[in-house]
Design an enzyme around this catalytic site. Sequence first.
Site, PDB file in Angstrom:
ATOM      1  N   LYS A 158      17.412  27.684  41.615  1.00  0.00           N
ATOM      2  CA  LYS A 158      16.918  26.319  41.386  1.00  0.00           C
ATOM      3  C   LYS A 158      15.998  25.844  42.506  1.00  0.00           C
ATOM      4  O   LYS A 158      15.460  24.754  42.427  1.00  0.00           O
ATOM      5  CB  LYS A 158      18.094  25.357  41.243  1.00  0.00           C
ATOM      6  CG  LYS A 158      18.774  25.457  39.890  1.00  0.00           C
ATOM      7  CD  LYS A 158      19.443  24.156  39.517  1.00  0.00           C
ATOM      8  CE  LYS A 158      19.796  24.170  38.041  1.00  0.00           C
ATOM      9  NZ  LYS A 158      20.451  22.956  37.600  1.00  0.00           N
ATOM     10  N   HIS A 209      25.103   9.860  40.769  1.00  0.00           N
ATOM     11  CA  HIS A 209      26.213  10.788  41.048  1.00  0.00           C
ATOM     12  C   HIS A 209      27.429  10.006  41.570  1.00  0.00           C
ATOM     13  O   HIS A 209      28.564  10.261  41.159  1.00  0.00           O
ATOM     14  CB  HIS A 209      25.824  11.806  42.134  1.00  0.00           C
ATOM     15  CG  HIS A 209      24.732  12.761  41.762  1.00  0.00           C
ATOM     16  ND1 HIS A 209      23.571  12.895  42.493  1.00  0.00           N
ATOM     17  CD2 HIS A 209      24.623  13.661  40.752  1.00  0.00           C
ATOM     18  CE1 HIS A 209      22.812  13.841  41.956  1.00  0.00           C
ATOM     19  NE2 HIS A 209      23.415  14.314  40.894  1.00  0.00           N
ATOM     20  N   ARG A 265      23.593  11.059  30.983  1.00  0.00           N
ATOM     21  CA  ARG A 265      22.714   9.894  31.132  1.00  0.00           C
ATOM     22  C   ARG A 265      22.084   9.498  29.814  1.00  0.00           C
ATOM     23  O   ARG A 265      21.968   8.342  29.479  1.00  0.00           O
ATOM     24  CB  ARG A 265      21.581  10.202  32.120  1.00  0.00           C
ATOM     25  CG  ARG A 265      22.020  10.200  33.539  1.00  0.00           C
ATOM     26  CD  ARG A 265      21.045  10.898  34.411  1.00  0.00           C
ATOM     27  NE  ARG A 265      21.060  12.333  34.165  1.00  0.00           N
ATOM     28  CZ  ARG A 265      20.416  13.212  34.878  1.00  0.00           C
ATOM     29  NH1 ARG A 265      19.660  12.816  35.876  1.00  0.00           N
ATOM     30  NH2 ARG A 265      20.491  14.492  34.612  1.00  0.00           N
ATOM     31  N   SER A 271      17.778  13.201  40.763  1.00  0.00           N
ATOM     32  CA  SER A 271      17.385  13.618  42.119  1.00  0.00           C
ATOM     33  C   SER A 271      15.894  13.942  42.150  1.00  0.00           C
ATOM     34  O   SER A 271      15.202  13.660  43.127  1.00  0.00           O
ATOM     35  CB  SER A 271      18.185  14.848  42.543  1.00  0.00           C
ATOM     36  OG  SER A 271      19.560  14.589  42.488  1.00  0.00           O
TER      37      SER A 271
HETATM   38  P1  ADP Z   1      22.818  20.165  37.926  1.00  0.00           P
HETATM   39  O1  ADP Z   1      21.718  21.000  38.475  1.00  0.00           O
HETATM   40  O2  ADP Z   1      24.126  20.891  37.861  1.00  0.00           O
HETATM   41  O3  ADP Z   1      22.524  19.408  36.655  1.00  0.00           O
HETATM   42  P2  ADP Z   1      22.599  17.596  39.250  1.00  0.00           P
HETATM   43  O4  ADP Z   1      22.861  17.261  40.688  1.00  0.00           O
HETATM   44  O5  ADP Z   1      21.243  17.332  38.716  1.00  0.00           O
HETATM   45  O6  ADP Z   1      23.047  19.095  39.088  1.00  0.00           O
HETATM   46  O7  ADP Z   1      23.623  16.811  38.331  1.00  0.00           O
HETATM   47  C1  ADP Z   1      25.005  17.010  38.476  1.00  0.00           C
HETATM   48  C2  ADP Z   1      25.718  16.199  37.400  1.00  0.00           C
HETATM   49  O8  ADP Z   1      25.495  14.816  37.636  1.00  0.00           O
HETATM   50  C3  ADP Z   1      25.219  16.459  35.980  1.00  0.00           C
HETATM   51  O9  ADP Z   1      26.315  16.343  35.093  1.00  0.00           O
HETATM   52  C4  ADP Z   1      24.235  15.333  35.733  1.00  0.00           C
HETATM   53  O10 ADP Z   1      24.138  15.009  34.358  1.00  0.00           O
HETATM   54  C5  ADP Z   1      24.905  14.216  36.508  1.00  0.00           C
HETATM   55  N1  ADP Z   1      23.951  13.209  36.947  1.00  0.00           N
HETATM   56  C6  ADP Z   1      22.803  13.378  37.638  1.00  0.00           C
HETATM   57  N2  ADP Z   1      22.180  12.194  37.832  1.00  0.00           N
HETATM   58  C7  ADP Z   1      22.965  11.261  37.239  1.00  0.00           C
HETATM   59  C8  ADP Z   1      22.849   9.854  37.034  1.00  0.00           C
HETATM   60  N3  ADP Z   1      21.805   9.165  37.460  1.00  0.00           N
HETATM   61  N4  ADP Z   1      23.841   9.244  36.378  1.00  0.00           N
HETATM   62  C9  ADP Z   1      24.885   9.953  35.897  1.00  0.00           C
HETATM   63  N5  ADP Z   1      25.054  11.263  36.019  1.00  0.00           N
HETATM   64  C10 ADP Z   1      24.104  11.917  36.682  1.00  0.00           C
END
Ligand code: ADP
Length: 173
Positions: free
Chosen positions: A45, A21, A97, A135
């Site tokens: 969620k 992130h 990703r 996460s």
């Molecule tokens: P959501 O539930 O909205 O997907 P996340 O916290 O899982 O929330 O992810 C938020 C954003 O960050 C999404 O666009 C996801 O693809 C991106 N994201 C999550 N992990 C990574 C990572 N390791 N590298 C790049 N982008 C990421």
Amino acid sequence: MPLNRRIVIYPGSFDPVTNGHLDIVQRACRLFDHVVVAISHNPLKSPLFSLEERRELLELALKPLIRRKKVSVDVFDGLLVQYARRRGAGAIVRGLRAVSDFEYEFQMALMNRHQTPEVETVFLMPDEKYTYLSSTLLKEIVRMGGEIGRFIPPALIPKIRQKLTAHRFHNNA
Ligand code: ADP
């Protein structure tokens, strides 16, 4: 309010924030004047960390950028595009990703465009070393007693370990 092309919203669960992130936030900071990291309040969620805990971790991880007013952290409820409008943001940024992210992200971006055509969605790719990081995986590694130093800023490690230990203890009690 006219939409500001220089403000971008980065929405997500951030349960908890990872270096993946943070990599996206840093890239977005190079393209936009201000990045609003917006934690979605989506109880469906069933996030492990509360909204306040997620906000605290993000603020800790992003302290220098927040101090420079490049980034702010907020919580939003309801439709993302309405939130973007309220904040006057002209764009939404999401991280991509792998191909597996694509279908869901594509669908969501088109749905958002359908509702609010003036808000553009931008996709950014993280450094390759974060392409397999999520996460969910991070929480699994902590639960299994694995090493997480490469996946989150060092200052956050004690808080994340503490939460997961308390959660495991609570669930086993
Ligand atoms: P959501 O539930 O909205 O997907 P996340 O916290 O899982 O929330 O992810 C938020 C954003 O960050 C999404 O666009 C996801 O693809 C991106 N994201 C999550 N992990 C990574 C990572 N390791 N590298 C790049 N982008 C990421």
